[in-house]
Design a protein around this motif. Structure first.
Motif, mmCIF file in Angstrom:
data_model
loop_
_atom_site.group_PDB
_atom_site.id
_atom_site.type_symbol
_atom_site.label_atom_id
_atom_site.label_comp_id
_atom_site.label_asym_id
_atom_site.label_seq_id
_atom_site.Cartn_x
_atom_site.Cartn_y
_atom_site.Cartn_z
ATOM 1 N N VAL A 82 72.719 -33.361 -85.977
ATOM 2 C CA VAL A 82 71.973 -32.127 -86.256
ATOM 3 C C VAL A 82 70.839 -31.942 -85.252
ATOM 4 N N ALA A 83 70.080 -32.999 -85.008
ATOM 5 C CA ALA A 83 68.952 -32.894 -84.075
ATOM 6 C C ALA A 83 69.431 -32.585 -82.659
ATOM 7 N N LEU A 84 70.403 -33.362 -82.184
ATOM 8 C CA LEU A 84 70.880 -33.182 -80.808
ATOM 9 C C LEU A 84 71.620 -31.859 -80.649
ATOM 10 N N GLY A 85 72.486 -31.525 -81.610
ATOM 11 C CA GLY A 85 73.250 -30.285 -81.511
ATOM 12 C C GLY A 85 72.369 -29.051 -81.564
ATOM 13 N N THR A 86 71.321 -29.091 -82.404
ATOM 14 C CA THR A 86 70.431 -27.937 -82.507
ATOM 15 C C THR A 86 69.632 -27.739 -81.229
ATOM 16 N N VAL A 87 69.084 -28.812 -80.686
ATOM 17 C CA VAL A 87 68.268 -28.707 -79.472
ATOM 18 C C VAL A 87 69.109 -28.243 -78.287
ATOM 19 N N VAL A 88 70.249 -28.908 -78.071
ATOM 20 C CA VAL A 88 71.092 -28.540 -76.934
ATOM 21 C C VAL A 88 71.675 -27.148 -77.126
ATOM 22 N N GLY A 89 72.079 -26.801 -78.343
ATOM 23 C CA GLY A 89 72.608 -25.467 -78.599
ATOM 24 C C GLY A 89 71.567 -24.388 -78.380
ATOM 25 N N VAL A 95 68.652 -20.356 -72.541
ATOM 26 C CA VAL A 95 68.196 -20.594 -71.162
ATOM 27 C C VAL A 95 69.421 -20.569 -70.252
ATOM 28 N N ARG A 96 69.471 -19.583 -69.372
ATOM 29 C CA ARG A 96 70.669 -19.364 -68.554
ATOM 30 C C ARG A 96 70.980 -20.554 -67.635
ATOM 31 N N TRP A 97 69.973 -21.097 -66.980
ATOM 32 C CA TRP A 97 70.264 -22.156 -66.005
ATOM 33 C C TRP A 97 70.713 -23.442 -66.704
ATOM 34 N N VAL A 98 70.225 -23.679 -67.932
ATOM 35 C CA VAL A 98 70.706 -24.833 -68.699
ATOM 36 C C VAL A 98 72.165 -24.613 -69.104
ATOM 37 N N GLN A 99 72.488 -23.389 -69.498
ATOM 38 C CA GLN A 99 73.877 -23.063 -69.832
ATOM 39 C C GLN A 99 74.791 -23.261 -68.629
ATOM 40 N N TRP A 100 74.350 -22.808 -67.478
ATOM 41 C CA TRP A 100 75.156 -22.969 -66.266
ATOM 42 C C TRP A 100 75.325 -24.439 -65.914
ATOM 43 N N VAL A 106 79.845 -30.075 -71.377
ATOM 44 C CA VAL A 106 80.203 -29.902 -72.788
ATOM 45 C C VAL A 106 81.691 -29.656 -72.940
ATOM 46 N N GLU A 107 82.254 -28.779 -72.120
ATOM 47 C CA GLU A 107 83.671 -28.454 -72.234
ATOM 48 C C GLU A 107 84.561 -29.620 -71.827
ATOM 49 N N PHE A 108 84.032 -30.545 -71.014
ATOM 50 C CA PHE A 108 84.791 -31.743 -70.670
ATOM 51 C C PHE A 108 84.787 -32.756 -71.807
ATOM 52 N N LEU A 109 83.629 -32.942 -72.458
ATOM 53 C CA LEU A 109 83.499 -33.975 -73.482
ATOM 54 C C LEU A 109 84.015 -33.532 -74.842
ATOM 55 N N ARG A 110 83.925 -32.243 -75.155
ATOM 56 C CA ARG A 110 84.232 -31.766 -76.508
ATOM 57 C C ARG A 110 85.664 -32.044 -76.946
ATOM 58 N N PRO A 111 86.695 -31.916 -76.073
ATOM 59 C CA PRO A 111 88.063 -32.174 -76.552
ATOM 60 C C PRO A 111 88.375 -33.655 -76.756
ATOM 61 N N MET A 144 77.910 -28.910 -84.728
ATOM 62 C CA MET A 144 76.522 -28.459 -84.788
ATOM 63 C C MET A 144 76.141 -27.705 -83.523
ATOM 64 N N LEU A 145 76.648 -28.144 -82.395
ATOM 65 C CA LEU A 145 76.332 -27.502 -81.126
ATOM 66 C C LEU A 145 76.880 -26.076 -81.086
ATOM 67 N N VAL A 146 78.125 -25.909 -81.462
ATOM 68 C CA VAL A 146 78.729 -24.571 -81.463
ATOM 69 C C VAL A 146 78.001 -23.655 -82.439
ATOM 70 N N ALA A 147 77.671 -24.179 -83.624
ATOM 71 C CA ALA A 147 76.948 -23.368 -84.606
ATOM 72 C C ALA A 147 75.582 -22.948 -84.075
ATOM 73 N N ALA A 148 74.894 -23.859 -83.381
ATOM 74 C CA ALA A 148 73.566 -23.536 -82.847
ATOM 75 C C ALA A 148 73.658 -22.498 -81.731
ATOM 76 N N ILE A 149 74.673 -22.580 -80.895
ATOM 77 C CA ILE A 149 74.835 -21.599 -79.819
ATOM 78 C C ILE A 149 75.057 -20.205 -80.401
ATOM 79 N N TYR A 150 75.964 -20.090 -81.367
ATOM 80 C CA TYR A 150 76.222 -18.784 -81.980
ATOM 81 C C TYR A 150 75.010 -18.300 -82.781
ATOM 82 N N ALA A 151 74.286 -19.237 -83.406
ATOM 83 C CA ALA A 151 73.093 -18.843 -84.151
ATOM 84 C C ALA A 151 72.015 -18.306 -83.218
#
Length: 261
Positions: A82-89, A95-100, A106-111, A144-151
């Motif tokens: 929850v802590a890590l997913g919320t902060v990173v999300g 923040v655009r440059w963090v997203q870039w 993220v897309e490499f590790l998530r699967p 948690m990360l996906v939920a935080a990004i959409y939130a």
């Protein structure tokens, strides 16, 4: 008693009685199938024998120690996720440059399934509680990360611009505008992540031998005690149901007051 109060009470009763009736019906059906040997007793013992074994387990201390051990690992992994997913999300969503920078990682590790990391975890962290918490947190953090990004994307840009116009700092904007708007999405993410964390916690206990419900289930299987094994499965299901019920009640209390959000 008003008609509305009676209707609400009747709805609550139905929400408890009907699922309970379905469970009882399924148990009766399973009992009939096992005693008539439609389901071989060597694979599926009668529910009455499983319930008797469950009663003996609950009368002892071992299963309660296993429940406590599993909940400790689950809570630790869920807290990290929850802590890590919320902060990173929050960073990825705002923040655009963090997203870039982080999106390819993220897309490499998530699967990658957390179970595939077990050999690496044993070699580096070890096969104890730390390894269990790492595997469960790794699996849960993505929900948690996906939920935080959409939130983060659900935050009203007008509210954000208004806060900026009033001279709010970035931290103040996050504290007073972003996080309250993200709360419904974050709560949903926590509920999904909690289920994932419990699944991987029990799975890790089965594979790694960490004390808990998973290891108790595995010991019963290795001993050929099917009724005890199924009783452990029932306990795991009840623990998962209890966790979901608590989170559901907390969500209603947190987000809805007097029928208003």
């Amino acid at each position: 008693m008003t008609a509305l109060t009676a209707q609400r009470r009747g709805s609550r009763v139905r929400s408890v009685v009907l699922p309970a009736a379905v469970v009882v019906g399924l148990l009766v059906l399973a009992q009939l199938l096992t005693v008539t040997d439609v389901l071989p007793r060597s694979y599926a013992p009668p529910p009455t024998e499983v319930l008797a074994s469950l009663g003996r387990m609950l009368a002892g201390a071992a299963v309660w120690a296993d429940i406590g051990s599993t909940l400790v690992g689950w809570a630790a992994s869920l807290g990290i996720a929850v802590a890590l997913g919320t902060v990173v999300g929050l960073l990825l969503g705002s923040v655009r440059w963090v997203q870039w920078l982080l999106t390819p990682v993220v897309e490499f590790l998530r699967p990658i399934p957390s179970i595939a990391l077990i050999p690496l975890v044993i070699l580096t962290i070890g096969g104890g509680r730390d390894g269990e918490v790492f595997l469960a947190a790794y699996a849960a953090v993505w929900q948690m990360l996906v939920a935080a990004i959409y939130a983060t994307a659900s935050v009203d840009p007008v509210a954000r611009d208004t806060a900026r116009a009033f001279g709010f700092t970035r931290i103040q904007t996050i504290r007073w505008v972003t996080l309250p708007a993200m709360l419904p999405g974050l709560v949903t993410g926590v509920r999904i992540a909690s289920a994932t964390a419990l699944i991987i916690t029990v799975t890790s206990e089965i594979i790694l031998g960490v004390p808990g419900l998973g290891s108790g289930l595995n010991l019963a299987r290795n001993a050929g005690d099917l009724t005890r094994m199924y009783a452990y499965i029932a306990v795991i299901g009840v623990v998962g149901l209890a966790i979901n019920t608590v989170f559901t009640a907390a969500t209603r209390r947190l987000l809805w007051q007097g029928g208003r959000r």
